[in-house]
Design an enzyme around this catalytic site. Structure first.
Site, short mmCIF file in Angstrom:
data_model
loop_
_atom_site.label_atom_id
_atom_site.label_comp_id
_atom_site.label_asym_id
_atom_site.label_seq_id
_atom_site.Cartn_x
_atom_site.Cartn_y
_atom_site.Cartn_z
N SER A 168 -25.13 21.19 6.85
CA SER A 168 -25.11 19.88 6.20
C SER A 168 -25.24 20.07 4.68
CB SER A 168 -26.24 19.02 6.77
OG SER A 168 -26.07 17.68 6.40
N ASP A 334 -19.37 15.38 15.51
CA ASP A 334 -20.00 15.12 14.20
C ASP A 334 -19.13 14.15 13.44
OD1 ASP A 334 -21.12 15.15 11.69
OD2 ASP A 334 -21.11 17.33 11.46
N HIS A 367 -23.91 15.39 14.57
CA HIS A 367 -24.10 16.20 13.36
C HIS A 367 -25.28 17.16 13.48
CE1 HIS A 367 -24.09 17.19 9.11
NE2 HIS A 367 -25.35 16.82 9.01
#
Length: 396
Positions: A168, A334, A367
């Protein structure tokens, strides 16, 4: 505001506050003779970086791995967290015999610039005023975070990292590392990330920031001086963000439309549904460990990230001539950083004639899959790092 309206600090609050200036982690300090040059056009000095290490640095300092944490993560990747008492956020991945094997590699993880676990951020004491910086701290970028990390790596006498790894926002830092310091990274692993923040992601962050700033306890960012904390606003921001970390199918599988501790609807606005109760818990547990102004700063850093823009609008230019080995990992469910974002980076690396591997992992967990037990991700990390170690002649 009356005393009864003030939020009384809990033991957890007090511990979180102590960690901002005086963390239990190791600290690297940089005085005014060694300032950090920020993208905002100003210098930050003095400043400090809090970090944790695991494993042993070898004699020629060729086995160091830097782990870059995600938005609200921290340096406590594989040890007990000093505020929450919980286990490290990536303990499934980092440790003896794990995919990032601390019997082989020396692992460094630092709190990002702008954070609230010991690295200089808006909650840190401004030496000019003796009060918390608040919004007087310059806006921080991903590149600023990476520059600060490079200064930390320098302090170990490490010229070149064996690998930089992150998911991320951590994945953004990985790409920035490879672009800014191409001669200092052997292997770059970016997970569930992209080369820029999309308008949708910026929109979600803006909702969160507005929730924080709308809380009357925010006090234009000076809440620490007032003895207040904008917990309600920060909790709402966390709740909104947490929805984006999961997928619709995983939410449905976990909660469906099940009711929370009741047989019938109340026809009111209490948490009738389990998903409502879950999000409220996520929001309130988050505010115990995280600083509201840091949330503004780190979300803004992600919003400003656009690696192509730094290179005349052409992403391939960011990696032209690179010798770094790249591995990109995405997850099918995601929707915060969909696979297309990773593929665009892969295409740019291909255009730059870079050495790149790409894995898309089938999962419905969204995610945050990179934080969970994902055997295919573990195998990918192990295999990529082992082949990189073989290239360098590091012990198996």
């Amino acid at each position: 505001m009356s005393e009864s309206e003030r939020v009384q600090p809990s033991d957890v609050d007090a511990a979180a506050r102590r960690e901002i200036d005086t963390p239990t982690s190791e600290i690297a300090t940089f005085d005014r003779s060694n300032p950090l040059h920020l993208d905002a056009g100003v210098e930050l000095a003095p400043f400090q970086i809090a970090y944790q290490t695991y494993g042993t640095l070898n004699e020629d300092k060729s086995n160091a791995i830097l782990i870059c944490h995600a938005l609200t993560g921290d340096q406590h990747v594989a040890n007990i967290h000093p505020v929450t008492g919980k286990r490290g956020w990536w303990e499934l991945v980092v440790g003896p015999g794990r995919p990032i094997d601390t019997d082989r590699f020396f692992v460094i993880c630092s709190n990002v610039l702008g954070g609230c676990l010991g690295t200089t951020g808006p909650g840190s004491t401004n030496p000019e005023t003796g009060q918390a910086y608040g919004l007087d701290l310059p806006v921080i970028t991903i590149r600023d975070m990476v520059r600060a990390q490079a200064m930390l790596v320098d302090s170990f006498g490490i010229d070149k990292l064996f690998a930089v790894i992150g998911g991320s926002m951590g994945g953004m830092q990985v790409l920035q590392w490879a672009a800014t310091y191409p001669d200092r990274v052997h292997n770059a692993i970016s997970i569930a990330a992209g080369a820029r923040h999309s308008s949708q992601n910026i929109a979600f962050h803006e909702v969160g920031r507005q929730a924080v700033m709308a809380d009357p306890n925010w006090c234009a960012g000076r809440y620490a001086e007032e003895g207040l904390s904008p917990k309600k606003g920060l909790a709402v921001a966390r709740m909104a963000a947490h929805v984006t970390y999961m997928s619709e199918s995983s939410l449905h599988r976990k909660f469906g439309r099940s009711l929370q501790d009741r047989e019938e609807l109340t026809f009111g606005f209490d948490a009738d549904f389990q998903i409502e109760s879950y999000l409220r818990h996520q929001g309130m547990s988050f505010v115990d460990r995280f600083d509201a102004n840091s949330y503004l700063y780190v979300t803004r850093a992600m919003d400003y990230f656009d690696l192509a823009a730094e290179h005349d609008g052409l992403l391939a230019n960011a990696f032209m001539g690179t010798k770094t080995r790249f591995c990109l990992i995405s997850f099918t469910s995601d929707w915060l950083f969909p696979t297309a974002e990773s593929r665009s980076v892969v295409h740019a690396l291909n255009a730059a004639n870079a050495n790149v591997s790409f894995v898309e992992i089938e999962t419905d967990r969204g995610h945050d899959s990179f934080l969970l037990d994902e055997p295919e991700m573990f195998d990918t990390l192990s295999g990529f790092l082992s082949s990189g170690a073989k290239d360098l002649g590091l012990p198996a």
